[in-house]
Design a protein around this motif. Sequence first.
Motif, PDB file in Angstrom:
ATOM      1  N   GLY A 101       0.786  -1.225   0.000  1.00  0.00           N
ATOM      2  CA  GLY A 101       0.000   0.000   0.000  1.00  0.00           C
ATOM      3  C   GLY A 101       0.816   1.273   0.000  1.00  0.00           C
ATOM      4  N   SER A 102       2.137   1.165  -0.011  1.00  0.00           N
ATOM      5  CA  SER A 102       2.972   2.369  -0.017  1.00  0.00           C
ATOM      6  C   SER A 102       2.728   3.204  -1.269  1.00  0.00           C
ATOM      7  CB  SER A 102       4.452   1.979   0.071  1.00  0.00           C
ATOM      8  OG  SER A 102       4.811   1.099  -0.989  1.00  0.00           O
ATOM      9  N   ASN A 103       2.637   2.536  -2.397  1.00  0.00           N
ATOM     10  CA  ASN A 103       2.443   3.183  -3.696  1.00  0.00           C
ATOM     11  C   ASN A 103       0.957   3.344  -4.018  1.00  0.00           C
ATOM     12  OD1 ASN A 103       3.684   3.818  -6.552  1.00  0.00           O
ATOM     13  ND2 ASN A 103       2.167   2.221  -6.971  1.00  0.00           N
ATOM     14  N   ASP A 104       0.188   2.325  -3.698  1.00  0.00           N
ATOM     15  CA  ASP A 104      -1.240   2.272  -4.039  1.00  0.00           C
ATOM     16  C   ASP A 104      -2.063   2.007  -2.789  1.00  0.00           C
ATOM     17  OD1 ASP A 104      -3.679   2.054  -5.329  1.00  0.00           O
ATOM     18  OD2 ASP A 104      -3.268   0.084  -6.177  1.00  0.00           O
ATOM     19  N   PRO A 162      -1.567   6.484  -7.950  1.00  0.00           N
ATOM     20  CA  PRO A 162      -0.218   6.638  -8.514  1.00  0.00           C
ATOM     21  C   PRO A 162      -0.223   6.927 -10.015  1.00  0.00           C
ATOM     22  CG  PRO A 162      -0.666   4.325  -7.974  1.00  0.00           C
ATOM     23  CD  PRO A 162      -1.798   5.117  -7.421  1.00  0.00           C
ATOM     24  N   THR A 163      -0.017   8.188 -10.375  1.00  0.00           N
ATOM     25  CA  THR A 163       0.033   8.610 -11.782  1.00  0.00           C
ATOM     26  C   THR A 163       1.329   9.350 -12.110  1.00  0.00           C
ATOM     27  OG1 THR A 163      -0.958  10.800 -11.447  1.00  0.00           O
ATOM     28  CG2 THR A 163      -2.491   8.946 -11.722  1.00  0.00           C
ATOM     29  N   GLU A 164       2.335   9.271 -11.216  1.00  0.00           N
ATOM     30  CA  GLU A 164       3.572  10.049 -11.377  1.00  0.00           C
ATOM     31  C   GLU A 164       3.278  11.550 -11.434  1.00  0.00           C
ATOM     32  OE1 GLU A 164       6.665   7.942 -13.933  1.00  0.00           O
ATOM     33  OE2 GLU A 164       4.833   6.962 -14.640  1.00  0.00           O
ATOM     34  N   MET A 165       2.202  11.948 -10.768  1.00  0.00           N
ATOM     35  CA  MET A 165       1.758  13.349 -10.695  1.00  0.00           C
ATOM     36  C   MET A 165       1.462  13.946 -12.071  1.00  0.00           C
ATOM     37  SD  MET A 165       1.179  13.983  -7.585  1.00  0.00           S
ATOM     38  CE  MET A 165       0.810  15.738  -7.607  1.00  0.00           C
ATOM     39  N   LYS A 318      -7.630  12.452 -11.628  1.00  0.00           N
ATOM     40  CA  LYS A 318      -6.827  11.468 -10.894  1.00  0.00           C
ATOM     41  C   LYS A 318      -5.369  11.871 -11.019  1.00  0.00           C
ATOM     42  CE  LYS A 318      -6.604   7.183 -12.514  1.00  0.00           C
ATOM     43  NZ  LYS A 318      -7.097   5.814 -12.820  1.00  0.00           N
ATOM     44  N   ILE A 319      -4.743  12.153  -9.877  1.00  0.00           N
ATOM     45  CA  ILE A 319      -3.348  12.578  -9.901  1.00  0.00           C
ATOM     46  C   ILE A 319      -2.727  12.279  -8.537  1.00  0.00           C
ATOM     47  CG2 ILE A 319      -4.053  14.948  -9.308  1.00  0.00           C
ATOM     48  CD1 ILE A 319      -1.572  15.952 -10.824  1.00  0.00           C
ATOM     49  N   GLY A 320      -1.574  11.602  -8.546  1.00  0.00           N
ATOM     50  CA  GLY A 320      -0.950  11.266  -7.273  1.00  0.00           C
ATOM     51  C   GLY A 320       0.461  10.748  -7.441  1.00  0.00           C
ATOM     52  N   PRO A 321       1.185  10.644  -6.322  1.00  0.00           N
ATOM     53  CA  PRO A 321       2.571  10.163  -6.351  1.00  0.00           C
ATOM     54  C   PRO A 321       2.646   8.661  -6.575  1.00  0.00           C
ATOM     55  CG  PRO A 321       1.873  10.519  -4.094  1.00  0.00           C
ATOM     56  CD  PRO A 321       0.750  11.011  -4.962  1.00  0.00           C
ATOM     57  N   GLY A 322       3.779   8.222  -7.113  1.00  0.00           N
ATOM     58  CA  GLY A 322       3.989   6.803  -7.372  1.00  0.00           C
ATOM     59  C   GLY A 322       3.737   6.459  -8.826  1.00  0.00           C
ATOM     60  N   GLU A 340       7.486  14.060  -1.726  1.00  0.00           N
ATOM     61  CA  GLU A 340       7.872  15.472  -1.641  1.00  0.00           C
ATOM     62  C   GLU A 340       7.367  16.245  -2.855  1.00  0.00           C
ATOM     63  OE1 GLU A 340      11.860  17.993  -0.480  1.00  0.00           O
ATOM     64  OE2 GLU A 340      12.108  16.178  -1.685  1.00  0.00           O
ATOM     65  N   GLU A 341       7.559  15.671  -4.042  1.00  0.00           N
ATOM     66  CA  GLU A 341       7.086  16.317  -5.264  1.00  0.00           C
ATOM     67  C   GLU A 341       5.572  16.487  -5.234  1.00  0.00           C
ATOM     68  OE1 GLU A 341       7.069  15.510 -10.103  1.00  0.00           O
ATOM     69  OE2 GLU A 341       6.896  13.834  -8.712  1.00  0.00           O
TER      70      GLU A 341
END
Length: 355
Positions: A101-104, A162-165, A318-322, A340-341
């Motif tokens: 669950g760290s990424n998703d 997770p969409t790499e922002m 939909k936008i998020g880290p990972g 951080e990003e």
Amino acid sequence: MTYDISLLTAEAVSLLKSLISIPSLSREETQVADFLQNHIEAEGMQTGRKGNNVWCLSPMFDLKKPTILLNSHIDTVRPVNGWRKDPFTPREENGKLYGLGSNDAGASVVSLLQVFLSLCRTTQNYNLIYLASCEEEVSGKGGIESVLPGLPPISFAIVGEPTEMQPAIAEKGLMVLDVTATGRAGHAARNEGDNAIYKVLKDIEWFRDFRFPKESPLLGAVKMSVTVINAGTQHNVVPDKCTFTVDIRSNELYSNEELFAEIKKHITCDAQARSFRLNSSRIDEQHPFVQRAIQAGRIPFGSPTLSDQALMPFPSVKIGPGRSSRSHTADEYVLLKEIEEAIGLYLQLLDGLKL
């Protein structure tokens, strides 16, 4: 306003480690929901709770202002085979944080919470609602769908996945069909029975070859895949029943009901849709949030994977880290720099936003 991104990131990573250490499989999220609710209340915020969904509204909520929903999910899939690390023991190595669950979508859960808490201390032209929802991985009816009717009207949502922002401004929907052919049992050695397997062959071939005419610039064509088939009990008995399952990924140019009606015209077997509720979604590229993302160098795209966006009757991105490719894999991880990003970019896109 200036923000201490390093401090916000450190706090987010610490919280994410705590979340990873609490198993939160879909429909088994009570402990992690309790923990997150207590954490938010310790920050001085009042929370709401329904089942294992936890939310809070920005202080001085004003119904005259538009409302932005910040949402991500606290549930995870079950650990797949191949984990070399303990999936429930957060482990930081070489700039990566490992754990189920760290990424998703734990990184999104904690990043959006930090952004919510930061923006709540500023004056904006909108209200904020932070919602950590459950049962996303199974599209469960006890998840976000059970909460939205009880929340104030929402103008726009950010869905943390997770969409790499990069901003997903369209998302494919999902419809699952159970298809059944009925024959008559008989002895395989004699000319008896009516073989149900033979009855499905043309329909399976149709699902393989048919193409719906409308293709989306962002999401492409509707995709249909036969993924499960079951028939027969033993080698010498002609089967009287054959069932197969079809996974259908819709684009925003068709509703699931429209696809189902067209499919029924072409097949001879009985077909039942498990649900029509997970439709494709799309937001106008001219939406102020999308335009801000483009100005920040982000590239809008269409996402093939399903999220709680499918259950939102209002515009969303939909936008998020990972990275999506790390989801549901052994030794799942997120990069600390991605968190951080994410916090920095979320704040850049939301601070001062006018809807």
